[in-house]
Design a protein around this motif. Sequence first.
Motif, PDB file in Angstrom:
ATOM      1  N   GLN A  24      34.507  44.196  40.338  1.00  0.00           N
ATOM      2  CA  GLN A  24      33.741  45.404  39.998  1.00  0.00           C
ATOM      3  C   GLN A  24      33.896  46.462  41.082  1.00  0.00           C
ATOM      4  OE1 GLN A  24      29.792  43.812  39.436  1.00  0.00           O
ATOM      5  NE2 GLN A  24      30.135  43.345  37.269  1.00  0.00           N
ATOM      6  N   LEU A  25      33.916  46.023  42.327  1.00  0.00           N
ATOM      7  CA  LEU A  25      34.112  46.955  43.438  1.00  0.00           C
ATOM      8  C   LEU A  25      35.489  47.614  43.353  1.00  0.00           C
ATOM      9  CD1 LEU A  25      33.269  48.200  46.150  1.00  0.00           C
ATOM     10  CD2 LEU A  25      34.070  46.117  47.279  1.00  0.00           C
ATOM     11  N   LEU A  26      36.514  46.837  43.046  1.00  0.00           N
ATOM     12  CA  LEU A  26      37.866  47.378  42.924  1.00  0.00           C
ATOM     13  C   LEU A  26      37.970  48.352  41.746  1.00  0.00           C
ATOM     14  CD1 LEU A  26      39.946  44.152  43.671  1.00  0.00           C
ATOM     15  CD2 LEU A  26      39.829  46.192  45.101  1.00  0.00           C
ATOM     16  N   GLU A  27      37.288  48.041  40.658  1.00  0.00           N
ATOM     17  CA  GLU A  27      37.300  48.948  39.503  1.00  0.00           C
ATOM     18  C   GLU A  27      36.687  50.302  39.830  1.00  0.00           C
ATOM     19  OE1 GLU A  27      35.340  46.661  36.456  1.00  0.00           O
ATOM     20  OE2 GLU A  27      37.250  46.173  35.489  1.00  0.00           O
ATOM     21  N   LYS A  28      35.706  50.287  40.743  1.00  0.00           N
ATOM     22  CA  LYS A  28      35.034  51.524  41.121  1.00  0.00           C
ATOM     23  C   LYS A  28      35.838  52.331  42.138  1.00  0.00           C
ATOM     24  CE  LYS A  28      30.334  49.745  40.380  1.00  0.00           C
ATOM     25  NZ  LYS A  28      29.046  49.386  41.044  1.00  0.00           N
ATOM     26  N   THR A  29      36.580  51.634  42.988  1.00  0.00           N
ATOM     27  CA  THR A  29      37.210  52.318  44.119  1.00  0.00           C
ATOM     28  C   THR A  29      38.632  52.790  43.843  1.00  0.00           C
ATOM     29  OG1 THR A  29      37.866  50.165  45.021  1.00  0.00           O
ATOM     30  CG2 THR A  29      35.817  51.117  45.851  1.00  0.00           C
ATOM     31  N   ILE A  30      39.334  52.170  42.870  1.00  0.00           N
ATOM     32  CA  ILE A  30      40.719  52.585  42.613  1.00  0.00           C
ATOM     33  C   ILE A  30      40.891  52.933  41.136  1.00  0.00           C
ATOM     34  CG2 ILE A  30      41.653  51.202  44.497  1.00  0.00           C
ATOM     35  CD1 ILE A  30      42.516  49.124  42.491  1.00  0.00           C
ATOM     36  N   ASP A  31      41.960  53.637  40.846  1.00  0.00           N
ATOM     37  CA  ASP A  31      42.251  54.098  39.489  1.00  0.00           C
ATOM     38  C   ASP A  31      42.448  52.898  38.553  1.00  0.00           C
ATOM     39  OD1 ASP A  31      43.363  55.227  37.155  1.00  0.00           O
ATOM     40  OD2 ASP A  31      44.135  56.919  38.330  1.00  0.00           O
ATOM     41  N   LYS A  32      41.789  52.931  37.408  1.00  0.00           N
ATOM     42  CA  LYS A  32      41.885  51.834  36.446  1.00  0.00           C
ATOM     43  C   LYS A  32      43.291  51.685  35.891  1.00  0.00           C
ATOM     44  CE  LYS A  32      37.053  51.865  34.978  1.00  0.00           C
ATOM     45  NZ  LYS A  32      36.101  51.979  33.834  1.00  0.00           N
ATOM     46  N   SER A  33      44.079  52.749  35.972  1.00  0.00           N
ATOM     47  CA  SER A  33      45.435  52.682  35.428  1.00  0.00           C
ATOM     48  C   SER A  33      46.366  51.833  36.274  1.00  0.00           C
ATOM     49  CB  SER A  33      46.021  54.089  35.311  1.00  0.00           C
ATOM     50  OG  SER A  33      46.181  54.680  36.597  1.00  0.00           O
ATOM     51  N   ILE A  34      45.928  51.462  37.475  1.00  0.00           N
ATOM     52  CA  ILE A  34      46.781  50.627  38.328  1.00  0.00           C
ATOM     53  C   ILE A  34      46.134  49.273  38.632  1.00  0.00           C
ATOM     54  CG2 ILE A  34      47.753  52.694  39.401  1.00  0.00           C
ATOM     55  CD1 ILE A  34      46.163  51.964  41.943  1.00  0.00           C
ATOM     56  N   PHE A  35      44.904  49.071  38.171  1.00  0.00           N
ATOM     57  CA  PHE A  35      44.182  47.847  38.525  1.00  0.00           C
ATOM     58  C   PHE A  35      44.299  46.802  37.423  1.00  0.00           C
ATOM     59  CE2 PHE A  35      40.036  45.456  38.662  1.00  0.00           C
ATOM     60  CZ  PHE A  35      40.403  44.653  39.738  1.00  0.00           C
ATOM     61  N   VAL A  36      44.640  45.574  37.821  1.00  0.00           N
ATOM     62  CA  VAL A  36      44.774  44.454  36.891  1.00  0.00           C
ATOM     63  C   VAL A  36      43.631  43.468  37.169  1.00  0.00           C
ATOM     64  CG1 VAL A  36      46.257  42.608  36.045  1.00  0.00           C
ATOM     65  CG2 VAL A  36      47.268  44.733  36.909  1.00  0.00           C
ATOM     66  N   ASN A  37      42.656  43.436  36.264  1.00  0.00           N
ATOM     67  CA  ASN A  37      41.504  42.543  36.412  1.00  0.00           C
ATOM     68  C   ASN A  37      41.799  41.253  35.647  1.00  0.00           C
ATOM     69  OD1 ASN A  37      39.029  41.246  36.517  1.00  0.00           O
ATOM     70  ND2 ASN A  37      37.849  43.124  36.220  1.00  0.00           N
ATOM     71  N   ILE A  38      42.466  40.329  36.322  1.00  0.00           N
ATOM     72  CA  ILE A  38      42.844  39.071  35.682  1.00  0.00           C
ATOM     73  C   ILE A  38      41.618  38.324  35.186  1.00  0.00           C
ATOM     74  CG2 ILE A  38      43.848  36.791  36.092  1.00  0.00           C
ATOM     75  CD1 ILE A  38      45.831  38.025  37.953  1.00  0.00           C
ATOM     76  N   GLN A  39      40.571  38.327  35.992  1.00  0.00           N
ATOM     77  CA  GLN A  39      39.367  37.564  35.642  1.00  0.00           C
ATOM     78  C   GLN A  39      38.799  38.014  34.301  1.00  0.00           C
ATOM     79  OE1 GLN A  39      38.571  35.253  37.954  1.00  0.00           O
ATOM     80  NE2 GLN A  39      36.776  34.367  36.969  1.00  0.00           N
ATOM     81  N   LYS A  40      38.725  39.316  34.098  1.00  0.00           N
ATOM     82  CA  LYS A  40      38.157  39.840  32.858  1.00  0.00           C
ATOM     83  C   LYS A  40      39.086  39.597  31.673  1.00  0.00           C
ATOM     84  CE  LYS A  40      35.735  43.600  33.065  1.00  0.00           C
ATOM     85  NZ  LYS A  40      35.322  45.029  33.173  1.00  0.00           N
ATOM     86  N   MET A  41      40.402  39.628  31.915  1.00  0.00           N
ATOM     87  CA  MET A  41      41.349  39.396  30.824  1.00  0.00           C
ATOM     88  C   MET A  41      41.328  37.945  30.347  1.00  0.00           C
ATOM     89  SD  MET A  41      44.763  41.473  31.970  1.00  0.00           S
ATOM     90  CE  MET A  41      44.747  43.210  32.401  1.00  0.00           C
ATOM     91  N   VAL A  42      41.152  37.031  31.280  1.00  0.00           N
ATOM     92  CA  VAL A  42      41.256  35.605  30.953  1.00  0.00           C
ATOM     93  C   VAL A  42      39.909  34.995  30.600  1.00  0.00           C
ATOM     94  CG1 VAL A  42      41.920  33.343  31.873  1.00  0.00           C
ATOM     95  CG2 VAL A  42      43.291  35.367  32.409  1.00  0.00           C
ATOM     96  N   CYS A  43      38.864  35.420  31.302  1.00  0.00           N
ATOM     97  CA  CYS A  43      37.532  34.860  31.103  1.00  0.00           C
ATOM     98  C   CYS A  43      36.720  35.827  30.255  1.00  0.00           C
ATOM     99  CB  CYS A  43      36.853  34.608  32.444  1.00  0.00           C
ATOM    100  SG  CYS A  43      37.821  33.526  33.539  1.00  0.00           S
ATOM    101  N   LYS A  44      36.255  35.384  29.116  1.00  0.00           N
ATOM    102  CA  LYS A  44      35.667  36.272  28.121  1.00  0.00           C
ATOM    103  C   LYS A  44      34.142  36.160  28.086  1.00  0.00           C
ATOM    104  CE  LYS A  44      39.766  37.477  26.772  1.00  0.00           C
ATOM    105  NZ  LYS A  44      40.282  38.837  27.042  1.00  0.00           N
ATOM    106  N   GLY A  45      33.534  37.117  27.386  1.00  0.00           N
ATOM    107  CA  GLY A  45      32.095  37.087  27.158  1.00  0.00           C
ATOM    108  C   GLY A  45      31.317  37.777  28.251  1.00  0.00           C
ATOM    109  N   ARG A  46      30.009  37.805  28.064  1.00  0.00           N
ATOM    110  CA  ARG A  46      29.124  38.507  28.998  1.00  0.00           C
ATOM    111  C   ARG A  46      29.195  37.911  30.399  1.00  0.00           C
ATOM    112  NH1 ARG A  46      22.581  39.325  28.119  1.00  0.00           N
ATOM    113  NH2 ARG A  46      22.229  40.535  30.035  1.00  0.00           N
ATOM    114  N   ASN A  47      29.269  36.583  30.455  1.00  0.00           N
ATOM    115  CA  ASN A  47      29.313  35.900  31.754  1.00  0.00           C
ATOM    116  C   ASN A  47      30.736  35.621  32.227  1.00  0.00           C
ATOM    117  OD1 ASN A  47      26.472  35.723  31.930  1.00  0.00           O
ATOM    118  ND2 ASN A  47      26.482  33.899  30.615  1.00  0.00           N
ATOM    119  N   GLU A  48      31.716  36.220  31.511  1.00  0.00           N
ATOM    120  CA  GLU A  48      33.123  35.973  31.830  1.00  0.00           C
ATOM    121  C   GLU A  48      33.383  34.473  31.939  1.00  0.00           C
ATOM    122  OE1 GLU A  48      34.748  38.302  34.982  1.00  0.00           O
ATOM    123  OE2 GLU A  48      33.910  40.182  34.254  1.00  0.00           O
TER     124      GLU A  48
END
Length: 647
Positions: A583-607
């Motif tokens: 979440q910190l990385l999503e806020k600090t850098i451009d989303k067009s260059i950030f790859v959030n593996i955790q969110k892509m692989v782990c689904k749902g509200r609690n990931e």
Amino acid sequence: MLLYREEIDGLRALAIVPVILYHAGFTTFCAGGYVGVDIFFVISGYLITSLIETENNHGTFSLVCFYERRCRRILPALFTILFVSSIFAYYWMLPEQLKEFGQSLISVISISSNIFFWFKDDGYFSQLTELNPLVHTWSLAVEEQFYLIFPLLYYCFSNKRNFLITLLVCFTVLSFFLAQWGGNLQSIPHGRFQIFSQHTYASFYLPAGRVWELLIGAFAAFYLRDNDSVEKPIYKHRQFLPFLGLILIIVAVVYLDHRYIPPFPNFYTLIPICGAALIILFGDKNTLIGRLLSARFLRWTGLISYSAYLWHQPLLAFVRLRSQESPTFSTILIVISAIPLLSAISYFLIEQPFRNKQRFSQRIIFCAAGVVTIFTLMLAIFLIRTADNRSMIMNNAGDSYLPDLGKYGNWKYVVRAFDDRANSKNTFSNATIKSKKRIVLIGDSFAQDFYNMVIEGKHLLKYEICVFYVSARCQIYIGPEDRLSLIEARHRPTCTNKYDIKYALPLVRQANIIILAGYWQEWSAQRLPSTLKLLNLTEQQQMFVIGPKNFGKVNPALYVNKSIEYRLKQYQNSPTEVVKINQLLEKTIDKSIFVNIQKMVCKGRNETCSLFTRDGKLISHDGLHLTKNGARHIGNIIFKNKPLNRL
């Protein structure tokens, strides 16, 4: 006969309790509990030297009798723990774990377990400590190696006492210097020092960095013999010095957090060492501290401390090996509560009887030690053969779970392809200059995972890839602040003039695509925008940042011989730390260059993360790093989604 001092048993209690609490995970108020081992070293050096000095004065000192007493003291309880641990290892461990356990058995009986664990330690020290039932025997090996050499030196130079003490002083200074070299001094940024640099783990495990602690205890024994301090009248300083010693031990136990000091042992080790020495020298039963340490409960704890030390690590390790997640607080409390009971049983039924010379003669002790040693060697060979046979059976049983885990589910697989690339090719070829298909991948073991995703999924085939390793301990950072001041103190020696992204800048200048992947810490994640800016990339260059991943604690042993249906039902929530960093990385850098593996692989509200692929293949062997099947599975996901689908 050596004068028995009740307060020494109390000091043993001060050593063993912090060690158990530390290994049990109670590091909030016991961050330096590991220093209990250092206190034990001082006590051992004092007692052994006092015993030898007393016998030498009476003309009764004998090397044979000395080693007989060590056998009576050490071996019966040790062999008991080895046999009990072997039973649980046989039934509960994976083949690779069982094989390593058998090898560690051989190292224990050959008095070389400290050397064995020095070689086996790959840097993930906390994991090694938590999961290996016999890792604590390294300290016994150090003491046993001391027991082999020290009496011989004393025997050879007993008539030249001044020369002996001078020689021991030289050994002490050299050993302390080597310990310090493995700690603080390794961080001195001067190339001329590196030729003498001692590896951190060598300082920790081997006698070279530890014998000075035992010799401090020996010097305390020499001093007490010459000055007879225990029998002298009580002056004010005699009350103050043992009190100061107790304060030093408490300070060390509470505040010497290994995360914030250089690698142990080092200069800070003097705090508990001096504390123990002051109590031994001045804390006799006529002082307040001496009376406190002579309290019945502390004396009792000290008497069973050897058995408690032997029992605590196997109990904690096997509980962790059988737990899918970290053991609960209540489970750890039950284990801790069982340690005194088992230790008392060992003390009365095993330790005490074998110390009785009327019941077991010297000949019986030596013969029994030889026979049991041979039996233990046979047991170790049996366990190693059993591990190999189980692997073969699993290979032929149709379930590829264990074979896959053995070949592609460990840290060796994680680093292999990345390291091969780094060693064979660290510059770009001329062939890709015009095509602009150059990628430089920079990062730690998560970058190694990313490279495995590329290899296993056959992605980025049109690109030429160069890699550069930056240890997770050191982090990826460029900025105005002193990099070492941001890194944990214990890791600064590793990161001095090494593992710095600035050394990758020549590759960055030549690359068209730069990929940064790492186990980002909060401080480096916060400063990442500054790091990216100072890379001074051109408009034609592309940047991608790979976020951290963590699937929770994974225990591969729990899924042996389980059906695919069972494996597909195994899910865990994402740990809060990794979610926070992403979440910190999503806020600090451009989303067009950030790859959030955790969110892509782990689904749902609690990931929520699945531990297995759709065909029942384990994704991660430790919750952090990927197996071969996991690399292929996750690579296929992230390269089909933004932003990597642009490549």
